[in-house]
Design a protein around this motif. Structure first.
Motif, short mmCIF file in Angstrom:
data_model
loop_
_atom_site.label_atom_id
_atom_site.label_comp_id
_atom_site.label_asym_id
_atom_site.label_seq_id
_atom_site.Cartn_x
_atom_site.Cartn_y
_atom_site.Cartn_z
N LEU A 35 -43.07 10.43 -81.26
CA LEU A 35 -41.72 10.19 -80.40
C LEU A 35 -42.40 9.57 -79.05
O LEU A 35 -43.46 9.76 -78.51
N HIS A 36 -41.25 9.02 -78.39
CA HIS A 36 -41.38 8.48 -77.19
C HIS A 36 -40.28 9.01 -76.36
O HIS A 36 -39.27 9.38 -76.81
N PRO A 107 -54.73 12.44 -69.66
CA PRO A 107 -56.02 11.38 -70.08
C PRO A 107 -55.62 10.58 -71.43
O PRO A 107 -56.21 9.50 -71.50
N ASP A 108 -54.84 11.25 -72.16
CA ASP A 108 -54.71 10.66 -73.48
C ASP A 108 -53.36 9.62 -73.62
O ASP A 108 -52.90 9.21 -74.61
N GLN A 109 -52.55 9.56 -72.43
CA GLN A 109 -51.22 8.92 -72.30
C GLN A 109 -51.48 7.36 -72.58
O GLN A 109 -52.48 6.73 -72.45
N GLY A 110 -50.58 6.69 -73.34
CA GLY A 110 -50.64 5.43 -73.58
C GLY A 110 -49.44 4.95 -74.39
O GLY A 110 -48.59 5.75 -74.82
N ILE A 111 -49.59 3.67 -74.76
CA ILE A 111 -48.31 3.14 -75.65
C ILE A 111 -48.65 3.85 -77.22
O ILE A 111 -49.86 3.70 -77.66
N THR A 112 -47.53 4.20 -77.53
CA THR A 112 -47.45 4.69 -78.98
C THR A 112 -48.53 4.23 -80.05
O THR A 112 -49.56 5.08 -80.40
N HIS A 113 -48.47 2.96 -80.19
CA HIS A 113 -49.49 2.13 -81.08
C HIS A 113 -50.63 2.09 -80.60
O HIS A 113 -51.48 1.43 -81.54
N GLY A 125 -53.93 5.25 -95.96
CA GLY A 125 -53.16 6.01 -96.89
C GLY A 125 -52.10 6.80 -96.26
O GLY A 125 -51.26 7.52 -97.24
N ALA A 126 -52.01 7.08 -94.95
CA ALA A 126 -51.00 8.15 -94.42
C ALA A 126 -49.65 7.35 -94.30
O ALA A 126 -49.46 6.08 -94.39
N THR A 127 -48.55 8.23 -94.32
CA THR A 127 -47.07 7.59 -93.72
C THR A 127 -46.91 8.09 -92.37
O THR A 127 -47.15 9.27 -92.27
N LEU A 128 -46.38 7.18 -91.58
CA LEU A 128 -46.23 7.46 -90.16
C LEU A 128 -44.97 6.79 -89.72
O LEU A 128 -45.00 5.53 -89.93
N VAL A 129 -44.19 7.39 -89.28
CA VAL A 129 -42.89 6.85 -88.45
C VAL A 129 -42.74 7.35 -86.93
O VAL A 129 -43.17 7.98 -86.56
N ALA A 130 -42.20 6.27 -86.51
CA ALA A 130 -41.74 6.40 -85.01
C ALA A 130 -40.56 5.54 -84.73
O ALA A 130 -40.24 4.65 -85.20
N PRO A 131 -39.51 5.99 -83.85
CA PRO A 131 -38.55 5.20 -83.07
C PRO A 131 -38.83 3.97 -82.42
O PRO A 131 -38.59 3.87 -81.30
N ASP A 132 -39.38 3.31 -83.00
CA ASP A 132 -40.14 1.98 -82.28
C ASP A 132 -40.26 1.04 -83.50
O ASP A 132 -41.19 1.15 -84.21
#
Length: 457
Positions: A35-36, A107-113, A125-132
């Protein structure tokens, strides 16, 4: 019985398939939700209001990246009117839900991707979703990652599954070797210019071929990032030894990799796709956009083609004009497309010992994450940029898309390493040309759109 050959996407789909509904849609298990602050609070607050907890808080992450200012020394206050509410409400909702939050000055902040791969949150092999919509970036590590809406994020957090119609498949193969100063951004813009912004609609695009496997992981992220501009549902690249080396030792990555599973995450010989595109990588030149869509892109040395009247009116260029030498007012290096350490290194290489043109009104560098910022500073890249006349900023999205806060001087013609050149994308009245970081750097030095190959010689 011999199993039919499968594509990489089909293997991940089958491994996560839970059920098929009576209406024909499919339930797919979701491994990670990101999420963001632009939409995260609404999803979390709506979930809490319904009385449903986050099913597995360890699988959900949130970050402050879209609304937060990129000014050094920033806090919760933002130039965007009302922006601080997005930040404070997301913080409170994330803490209440018990999910991991990368706060404004974490310290780990940044753009989601950018931070998801950096931290090993996304895995092959993972599934990942984000509202972006640029969640497709993370397919570069062999994951099935795609953008969703906030209501879908709420559903995924509550149930661990999402309903999907099965997408079609497409393979885009880049054969051969890229020429000097040609980048993954140029590969993506060449694809868009050739096949159109709707060319990938309804498809999962697998990027393959010699030119793709030759890319480092950050370059693969740039290529996959632009798949949403191709209207693809998402993009994916088969993981390999480079992927495993990149992930080794990252905080959320496993201490040891399951070779028995990950080694099978490739498209089988004989597997078929709904559509195939083959491109000779050697024919690609440094690219620059000229209109209102990334499909309005061309070789930097070419002439503007005839396009929609509105596109010509927006960019202020007529068919037949050359891009080279078109004066620019501002330059931007940043975004989830091209703000990783390798991007900054390549741009700095061209800027070292040089200075932007005196006609430039603004030039900015926004690292893709706080970790990238620290690493760049440790290498002295920040000093290269500032000596050349660029302003050095903190990580965030706010100068990639205009949300009522930070922008460029009114009426500026900007050359940018971002992913979109839509009208108003970087502010009202701003004309944006998108290009690689190298082309942005070369153009800032010239004060006009320039060919980075001239400086690389």
């Amino acid at each position: 019985m011999t199993q039919r050959p499968k594509t990489l996407f089909e293997k991940i789909w089958d491994a996560h398939h839970v059920a098929q509904t009576a209406g024909g849609a499919h339930l797919i298990a979701i491994d990670r939700v990101f999420l963001h602050e632009r939409t995260g609070a609404s999803a979390l607050k709506s979930l809490a209001a319904s009385g449903r907890p986050v099913r597995d808080p360890a699988r959900v992450f949130a970050v402050m990246d879209h609304i937060v200012d990129t000014r050094i020394g920033r806090g919760d206050d933002t130039l965007m009117p009302g922006g601080s509410a997005f930040i404070t409400e997301t913080r409170a909702a994330a803490q209440a839900a018990g999910i991991t939050l990368f706060d404004v000055n974490d310290p780990d902040q940044g753009i989601t991707h950018v931070i998801s791969p950096e931290l090993g949150i996304v895995l092959p092999g993972a599934t990942l979703v984000a509202p972006d919509s640029h969640t497709c970036t993370q397919g570069a590590l062999g994951a099935f990652a795609w953008g969703i809406g906030s209501s879908e994020a709420e559903h995924a957090m509550a149930t661990g599954v999402l309903r999907l119609d099965r997408p079609k498949t497409m393979r885009v193969t880049f054969n051969g070797t890229l020429a000097s100063a040609v980048t993954p951004k140029d590969m993506a813009l060449h694809l868009l210019a050739t096949y159109g912004a709707g060319g990938g609609a309804g498809h999962v695009v697998e990027f393959a071929g010699e030119a793709v496997t030759a890319l480092d992981i950050e370059g693969r992220m740039t290529l996959c990032n632009m798949a949403t501009e191709f209207s693809a549902m998402t993009a994916i690249i088969a993981p390999d030894a480079k992927t495993y080396a990149y992930l080794a030792g990252r905080r959320h990555a496993p201490a040891s990799f399951d070779a028995s599973y990950w080694s099978k995450l490739t498209t089988d010989d004989g597997a078929t796709f709904d559509r195939e595109i083959v491109i000779d990588a050697a024919t690609i030149a440094p690219m620059v956009s000229w209109g209102t869509s990334p499909e309005h892109s061309m070789a930097v040395t070419g002439s503007v083609p005839k396009g929609p009247d509105r596109a010509h009116a927006y960019i202020g260029l007529e068919a037949g004009q050359t891009l080279l030498g078109t004066p620019i007012d501002a330059a931007f290096i940043g975004s989830c497309t091209n703000a990783r350490l390798s991007d900054l290194r390549r741009a700095a290489d061209l800027l070292r010992g040089r200075h932007i043109a005196p006609t430039m009104r603004k030039a900015l560098v926004v690292p893709g994450s706080s970790a990238v910022k620290r690493a760049a500073e440790a290498e002295g890249l920040d000093k290269v940029f500032t000596a050349a006349g660029f302003e050095w900023r903190a990580s965030g999205c706010s100068l990639c898309f205009y949300a009522g806060g930070e922008s460029f001087p009114e009426g500026s013609r900007t050359i940018s390493s971002t992913n979109r050149n839509f009208e108003g994308r970087q502010g009202p009245g701003i004309r944006t040309h998108i290009a690689s970081p190298e082309t942005v750097a070369a153009s800032a030095i010239a004060g006009a759109i320039a060919d980075p190959r001239e400086l690389a010689r």
